[in-house]
Design a protein around this motif. Structure first.
Motif, mmCIF file in Angstrom:
data_model
loop_
_atom_site.group_PDB
_atom_site.id
_atom_site.type_symbol
_atom_site.label_atom_id
_atom_site.label_comp_id
_atom_site.label_asym_id
_atom_site.label_seq_id
_atom_site.Cartn_x
_atom_site.Cartn_y
_atom_site.Cartn_z
ATOM 1 N N LEU A 267 -16.482 26.356 53.992
ATOM 2 C CA LEU A 267 -15.229 27.112 54.010
ATOM 3 C C LEU A 267 -14.586 26.986 55.385
ATOM 4 C CD1 LEU A 267 -16.240 30.461 52.284
ATOM 5 C CD2 LEU A 267 -14.566 28.820 51.423
ATOM 6 N N PRO A 268 -13.261 27.157 55.470
ATOM 7 C CA PRO A 268 -12.644 27.255 56.797
ATOM 8 C C PRO A 268 -13.120 28.519 57.495
ATOM 9 C CG PRO A 268 -11.074 27.880 55.092
ATOM 10 C CD PRO A 268 -12.284 27.325 54.388
ATOM 11 N N GLU A 269 -12.973 28.555 58.807
ATOM 12 C CA GLU A 269 -13.441 29.705 59.575
ATOM 13 C C GLU A 269 -12.785 30.988 59.082
ATOM 14 O OE1 GLU A 269 -12.292 26.948 60.804
ATOM 15 O OE2 GLU A 269 -13.914 26.041 61.945
ATOM 16 N N LYS A 270 -13.560 32.068 59.102
ATOM 17 C CA LYS A 270 -13.040 33.349 58.620
ATOM 18 C C LYS A 270 -12.102 33.995 59.629
ATOM 19 C CE LYS A 270 -14.456 37.854 56.829
ATOM 20 N NZ LYS A 270 -15.574 38.701 56.388
ATOM 21 N N ASN A 271 -12.527 34.022 60.887
ATOM 22 C CA ASN A 271 -11.761 34.733 61.906
ATOM 23 C C ASN A 271 -10.718 33.822 62.553
ATOM 24 O OD1 ASN A 271 -13.325 37.104 61.558
ATOM 25 N ND2 ASN A 271 -14.941 36.205 62.815
ATOM 26 N N ALA A 272 -9.634 34.418 62.938
ATOM 27 C CA ALA A 272 -8.576 33.684 63.636
ATOM 28 C C ALA A 272 -7.951 34.604 64.668
ATOM 29 C CB ALA A 272 -7.511 33.211 62.648
ATOM 30 N N VAL A 273 -7.373 33.990 65.691
ATOM 31 C CA VAL A 273 -6.659 34.776 66.688
ATOM 32 C C VAL A 273 -5.531 35.521 65.980
ATOM 33 C CG1 VAL A 273 -5.322 34.691 68.826
ATOM 34 C CG2 VAL A 273 -7.233 33.099 68.472
ATOM 35 N N GLU A 274 -5.434 36.813 66.216
ATOM 36 C CA GLU A 274 -4.536 37.675 65.453
ATOM 37 C C GLU A 274 -3.102 37.159 65.423
ATOM 38 O OE1 GLU A 274 -3.440 40.598 62.947
ATOM 39 O OE2 GLU A 274 -5.486 40.162 63.594
ATOM 40 N N LYS A 275 -2.587 36.698 66.564
ATOM 41 C CA LYS A 275 -1.177 36.296 66.597
ATOM 42 C C LYS A 275 -0.908 35.019 65.807
ATOM 43 C CE LYS A 275 -1.374 33.762 71.008
ATOM 44 N NZ LYS A 275 -0.758 33.663 72.350
#
Length: 399
Positions: free
Chosen positions: A90-98
């Protein structure tokens, strides 16, 4: 935009042709990402469209709404149930909020989820999973019930990793003697996988820099074009016309560079990043194999020890022999079952590795083909653009 060639190479995408020929087909599309909710509760939902003529599905077409956590549920269920198989990443779950709701991030994630689900659909074993069919067909209420019903000791691959770290700590502290599979073939496989991960990660890092460089150069050309037009307006006469044309060519090339940056991102950097994730998925399978080997080894050693004790009891303490024999038989059965599990994982991994190598060659080959084709076209466009203004600039310099 995403290359149509890449989608077709990695997904079973021709339902109309297959249907016309009467052949079985399963076509799945992850489409229409939509932001739902507000604030910290917001998320992206997707329409998952399934078209098929397979009898195990409810009908020829089904459309369901899914979010990332639903894809995550399916991934974790497959990891738990299909030991030895390389579960698509899967693609990464977390991302930089902005960046989490930027158009680029949303499209990259949609593309990765589409690839994930179609890799399952094209896998001869994984596509038969009941969880896969639930994911593609269940309404949202049934999907929520399925997600809340967890079975097995572990819920997520992260639990396996945590257990592995605990075992490593035990070894370091001297609490447990390390037991690892060490055949030449497996050592070669481990070396290859770790080398492949490092080289893919480095290639993806450099691809990221190429994307960034194209965007920066595109912005510089746009700024240069505006400056040259203003300079021409200040000079007037013949220079104004020539400089205006130079400025226009710069702005046009700026747009082409930005488009090529997008092409590089979606069709070159992202496929490399996807294979970094795929190799990490293989390492999870290798961890399953290591755990299965340890269990097989430990039970086999205990069985041998109990067998020796049983022989002694037969002559020294016949009263306890019957009870010990029963315990030994149970241990022997457990040992044989553990050996079968380990051998099954080894056998499955051998087949999976062959599939992985074949698919990797095709996918990475296509990614580099897209890269070279895009760079060749961009170089031609740049050369043609500057070549077109050379006679006018030469005339100015001679006047």
């Amino acid at each position: 935009m995403i290359s149509a060639e890449r989608s077709q190479s990695q997904s079973p995408r021709s339902p109309s042709a297959a249907a016309a020929a009467g052949a079985p087909f399963l076509s799945i599309s992850v489409t229409d990402p939509v932001k739902m909710g507000t604030g910290v509760q917001s998320y992206i939902s997707y329409r998952v469209i399934t078209k098929t003529n397979l009898p195990e599905f409810e009908g020829p077409e089904k459309i369901v709404i899914r979010r990332y956590s639903d894809f995550e549920w399916l991934h974790d269920r497959l990891v738990e149930k299909y030991k030895g198989f390389f579960i698509p990443p899967l693609p990464e779950k977390n991302a930089v909020e902005k960046f989490r709701f930027s158009k680029e991030f949303i499209e990259l994630r949609r593309q990765a989820l589409d690839l994930f689900i179609n890799r399952i659909a094209s896998h001869p074993e994984l596509k038969q999973s009941e969880d896969f069919r639930i994911f593609l067909q269940a309404d949202e209420e049934k999907m929520d019930r399925a997600r809340s019903f967890e079975t097995g000791i572990f819920k997520k691959p992260a639990d396996f990793i945590q257990m592995f770290k605990s075992r490593v700590s035990d070894v370091v502290l001297g609490k447990e003697k390390p037991v690892e599979e060490s055949t030449p073939e497996y050592e070669k496989l481990k070396h290859y996988i770790f080398e492949l991960e490092n080289h893919l990660a480095e290639a993806q890092k450099q691809a990221f820099r190429l994307v960034k460089r194209h965007r920066e150069l595109g912005q510089s050309l746009a700024d240069f074009g505006k400056a040259i037009k203003l300079l021409g307006a200040c000079e007037g006469d013949s220079l104004e016309k020539v400089f205006s044309e130079v400025g226009s060519r710069s702005e046009m090339l700026s747009i082409k560079l930005q488009r090529e940056a997008d092409n590089l991102l979606f069709n070159f950097e992202e496929p490399l990043k996807d294979y970094v994730r795929a190799v990490q998925s293989i390492k999870t399978t290798m961890l399953d194999r290591a755990n299965a080997f340890r269990q097989h080894f430990d039970l086999d050693q205990e069985r041998k020890y109990k067998e020796l004790n049983l022989e002694k009891l037969k002559f020294m303490n016949p009263e306890k022999f019957s009870e010990s024999e029963m315990e030994f038989n149970e241990l022997k059965a457990a040992s044989e079952e553990a050996t079968k599990r380990f051998e099954h994982i080894v056998s499955v991994m051998n087949g999976e590795l062959a599939r992985f190598q074949e698919q990797k060659t095709a996918d990475i080959g296509l990614a580099f083909h897209e890269f070279a084709k895009g760079q060749a076209k961009l170089a031609k466009d740049i050369a043609d653009a500057w070549r077109s203004v050379l006679p006018k600039l030469e005339a100015c310099s001679m006047s």
